[in-house]
Scaffold this motif. Structure first.
Motif, PDB file in Angstrom:
ATOM      1  N   PRO A  51       0.958  -1.030   0.086  1.00 55.78           N
ATOM      2  CA  PRO A  51      -0.040   0.026   0.063  1.00 55.78           C
ATOM      3  C   PRO A  51       1.004   1.155  -0.085  1.00 55.78           C
ATOM      4  O   PRO A  51       1.998   1.182   0.490  1.00 55.78           O
ATOM      5  CB  PRO A  51      -0.993   0.005   1.290  1.00 55.78           C
ATOM      6  CG  PRO A  51      -0.653  -1.397   1.767  1.00 55.78           C
ATOM      7  CD  PRO A  51       0.552  -2.129   1.394  1.00 55.78           C
ATOM      8  N   LYS A  52       0.309   2.251  -0.397  1.00 56.86           N
ATOM      9  CA  LYS A  52       1.089   3.492  -0.370  1.00 56.86           C
ATOM     10  C   LYS A  52       1.483   3.951   0.830  1.00 56.86           C
ATOM     11  O   LYS A  52       2.630   4.648   1.004  1.00 56.86           O
ATOM     12  CB  LYS A  52       0.174   4.839  -1.139  1.00 56.86           C
ATOM     13  CG  LYS A  52       0.053   4.693  -2.392  1.00 56.86           C
ATOM     14  CD  LYS A  52      -0.711   6.174  -2.915  1.00 56.86           C
ATOM     15  CE  LYS A  52      -0.523   6.239  -4.517  1.00 56.86           C
ATOM     16  NZ  LYS A  52      -1.205   7.489  -4.913  1.00 56.86           N
ATOM     17  N   SER A  53       0.790   3.744   2.074  1.00 57.53           N
ATOM     18  CA  SER A  53       1.349   4.207   3.164  1.00 57.53           C
ATOM     19  C   SER A  53       2.471   3.530   3.618  1.00 57.53           C
ATOM     20  O   SER A  53       3.089   3.772   4.770  1.00 57.53           O
ATOM     21  CB  SER A  53       0.119   4.146   4.168  1.00 57.53           C
ATOM     22  OG  SER A  53      -0.175   2.638   4.267  1.00 57.53           O
ATOM     23  N   MET A  54       2.726   2.124   3.133  1.00 59.79           N
ATOM     24  CA  MET A  54       3.978   1.287   3.422  1.00 59.79           C
ATOM     25  C   MET A  54       5.377   1.828   3.054  1.00 59.79           C
ATOM     26  O   MET A  54       5.483   2.020   1.770  1.00 59.79           O
ATOM     27  CB  MET A  54       3.506   0.093   2.929  1.00 59.79           C
ATOM     28  CG  MET A  54       4.741  -1.192   3.376  1.00 59.79           C
ATOM     29  SD  MET A  54       4.091  -2.852   2.492  1.00 59.79           S
ATOM     30  CE  MET A  54       5.550  -3.608   3.081  1.00 59.79           C
ATOM     31  N   ASP A  55       6.206   1.472   3.914  1.00 61.98           N
ATOM     32  CA  ASP A  55       7.444   2.076   3.585  1.00 61.98           C
ATOM     33  C   ASP A  55       8.360   0.768   3.208  1.00 61.98           C
ATOM     34  O   ASP A  55       8.548  -0.074   4.071  1.00 61.98           O
ATOM     35  CB  ASP A  55       8.210   2.683   4.730  1.00 61.98           C
ATOM     36  CG  ASP A  55       9.798   3.103   4.465  1.00 61.98           C
ATOM     37  OD1 ASP A  55      10.181   2.924   3.106  1.00 61.98           O
ATOM     38  OD2 ASP A  55      10.420   3.553   5.329  1.00 61.98           O
ATOM     39  N   ILE A  56       8.443   0.562   1.922  1.00 61.02           N
ATOM     40  CA  ILE A  56       9.224  -0.881   1.683  1.00 61.02           C
ATOM     41  C   ILE A  56      10.767  -1.036   1.727  1.00 61.02           C
ATOM     42  O   ILE A  56      11.180  -1.903   1.495  1.00 61.02           O
ATOM     43  CB  ILE A  56       8.646  -1.376   0.096  1.00 61.02           C
ATOM     44  CG1 ILE A  56       9.377  -0.316  -0.615  1.00 61.02           C
ATOM     45  CG2 ILE A  56       7.409  -1.374   0.114  1.00 61.02           C
ATOM     46  CD1 ILE A  56       9.113  -0.736  -2.388  1.00 61.02           C
ATOM     47  N   THR A  57      11.358  -0.019   2.280  1.00 63.49           N
ATOM     48  CA  THR A  57      12.552   0.080   2.430  1.00 63.49           C
ATOM     49  C   THR A  57      13.208  -0.898   3.328  1.00 63.49           C
ATOM     50  O   THR A  57      14.232  -1.587   3.149  1.00 63.49           O
ATOM     51  CB  THR A  57      13.246   1.455   2.901  1.00 63.49           C
ATOM     52  OG1 THR A  57      12.586   1.755   4.225  1.00 63.49           O
ATOM     53  CG2 THR A  57      13.034   2.548   1.954  1.00 63.49           C
ATOM     54  N   ASP A  58      12.442  -1.460   4.335  1.00 64.17           N
ATOM     55  CA  ASP A  58      12.751  -2.443   5.276  1.00 64.17           C
ATOM     56  C   ASP A  58      12.277  -3.915   4.860  1.00 64.17           C
ATOM     57  O   ASP A  58      12.376  -4.803   5.468  1.00 64.17           O
ATOM     58  CB  ASP A  58      12.271  -2.252   6.773  1.00 64.17           C
ATOM     59  CG  ASP A  58      12.922  -1.048   7.360  1.00 64.17           C
ATOM     60  OD1 ASP A  58      14.091  -0.975   6.973  1.00 64.17           O
ATOM     61  OD2 ASP A  58      12.397  -0.306   8.040  1.00 64.17           O
ATOM     62  N   THR A  59      11.711  -3.834   3.508  1.00 68.72           N
ATOM     63  CA  THR A  59      11.006  -5.163   3.220  1.00 68.72           C
ATOM     64  C   THR A  59      12.410  -6.199   2.360  1.00 68.72           C
ATOM     65  O   THR A  59      13.123  -5.360   1.591  1.00 68.72           O
ATOM     66  CB  THR A  59      10.026  -4.855   2.177  1.00 68.72           C
ATOM     67  OG1 THR A  59       8.796  -4.035   2.672  1.00 68.72           O
ATOM     68  CG2 THR A  59       9.448  -6.428   1.508  1.00 68.72           C
ATOM     69  N   PRO A  60      12.425  -7.230   2.913  1.00 64.57           N
ATOM     70  CA  PRO A  60      13.625  -8.095   2.322  1.00 64.57           C
ATOM     71  C   PRO A  60      13.247  -8.261   0.830  1.00 64.57           C
ATOM     72  O   PRO A  60      12.412  -8.319   0.062  1.00 64.57           O
ATOM     73  CB  PRO A  60      13.378  -9.280   2.967  1.00 64.57           C
ATOM     74  CG  PRO A  60      12.662  -8.938   4.332  1.00 64.57           C
ATOM     75  CD  PRO A  60      11.635  -7.892   3.875  1.00 64.57           C
ATOM     76  N   ASP A  61      14.416  -8.211   0.095  1.00 61.47           N
ATOM     77  CA  ASP A  61      14.499  -8.406  -1.223  1.00 61.47           C
ATOM     78  C   ASP A  61      13.647  -9.645  -1.781  1.00 61.47           C
ATOM     79  O   ASP A  61      13.039  -9.906  -2.634  1.00 61.47           O
ATOM     80  CB  ASP A  61      16.019  -8.370  -1.925  1.00 61.47           C
ATOM     81  CG  ASP A  61      16.530  -7.151  -1.853  1.00 61.47           C
ATOM     82  OD1 ASP A  61      15.793  -6.015  -1.723  1.00 61.47           O
ATOM     83  OD2 ASP A  61      17.812  -7.046  -2.067  1.00 61.47           O
ATOM     84  N   ASN A  62      13.672 -10.660  -1.037  1.00 60.45           N
ATOM     85  CA  ASN A  62      13.292 -12.113  -1.488  1.00 60.45           C
ATOM     86  C   ASN A  62      11.743 -11.903  -1.300  1.00 60.45           C
ATOM     87  O   ASN A  62      10.984 -12.415  -2.021  1.00 60.45           O
ATOM     88  CB  ASN A  62      13.840 -13.369  -0.480  1.00 60.45           C
ATOM     89  CG  ASN A  62      13.427 -13.377   0.869  1.00 60.45           C
ATOM     90  OD1 ASN A  62      13.327 -11.942   1.545  1.00 60.45           O
ATOM     91  ND2 ASN A  62      13.139 -14.167   1.482  1.00 60.45           N
ATOM     92  N   VAL A  63      11.199 -11.055  -0.394  1.00 62.46           N
ATOM     93  CA  VAL A  63       9.599 -10.906  -0.323  1.00 62.46           C
ATOM     94  C   VAL A  63       9.273 -10.109  -1.573  1.00 62.46           C
ATOM     95  O   VAL A  63       8.070 -10.501  -2.109  1.00 62.46           O
ATOM     96  CB  VAL A  63       9.509 -10.170   0.920  1.00 62.46           C
ATOM     97  CG1 VAL A  63       7.785  -9.801   0.865  1.00 62.46           C
ATOM     98  CG2 VAL A  63       9.518 -11.098   2.128  1.00 62.46           C
ATOM     99  N   ILE A  64       9.999  -9.042  -2.058  1.00 66.73           N
ATOM    100  CA  ILE A  64       9.704  -8.294  -3.053  1.00 66.73           C
ATOM    101  C   ILE A  64       9.738  -9.263  -4.431  1.00 66.73           C
ATOM    102  O   ILE A  64       8.847  -9.214  -5.251  1.00 66.73           O
ATOM    103  CB  ILE A  64      10.422  -7.067  -3.226  1.00 66.73           C
ATOM    104  CG1 ILE A  64      10.381  -6.073  -2.057  1.00 66.73           C
ATOM    105  CG2 ILE A  64      10.261  -6.400  -4.611  1.00 66.73           C
ATOM    106  CD1 ILE A  64      11.020  -4.873  -2.109  1.00 66.73           C
TER     107      ILE A  64
END
Length: 96
Positions: A51-64
């Motif tokens: 979602p737009k409100s989510m900061d994906i900088t801490d999302t692991p690359d494998n999840v993306i």
């Protein structure tokens, strides 16, 4: 052609054109999202996961990467109900 968003990250688009053997960029007019239908649709699909409100900088690359693979195995009307994966790799997936 490549139809990007109008962001500054494409300021050096000519380098990409040269690196890809002359594939031209098409920049739609400002505030005309209907000129980039597939791009807008894909953004909407990504928002299901991020979602737009989510900061994906801490999302692991494998999840993306996992979410990208899910989207690439999702049939699309614009591809005659084939998946982007099937079209790109010229393979038929048996999705049920």
């Amino acid at each position: 052609t490549i139809t990007p968003d109008r962001g500054k990250e494409f300021a050096q688009h000519s380098k990409i054109t040269n690196a890809l053997g002359g594939i031209p960029f098409y920049f739609p007019a400002p505030h005309h999202p209907w000129e980039r239908g597939t791009n807008e649709n894909t953004n909407g699909l990504l928002r299901e996961y991020f979602p737009k409100s989510m900061d994906i900088t801490d999302t692991p690359d494998n999840v993306i990467q996992e979410k990208v693979l899910e989207l690439n195995k999702r049939p699309r009307k614009c591809l005659n109900w084939k998946t982007p994966y099937e079209v790109y790799y010229e393979k038929v997936l048996h999705l049920t």
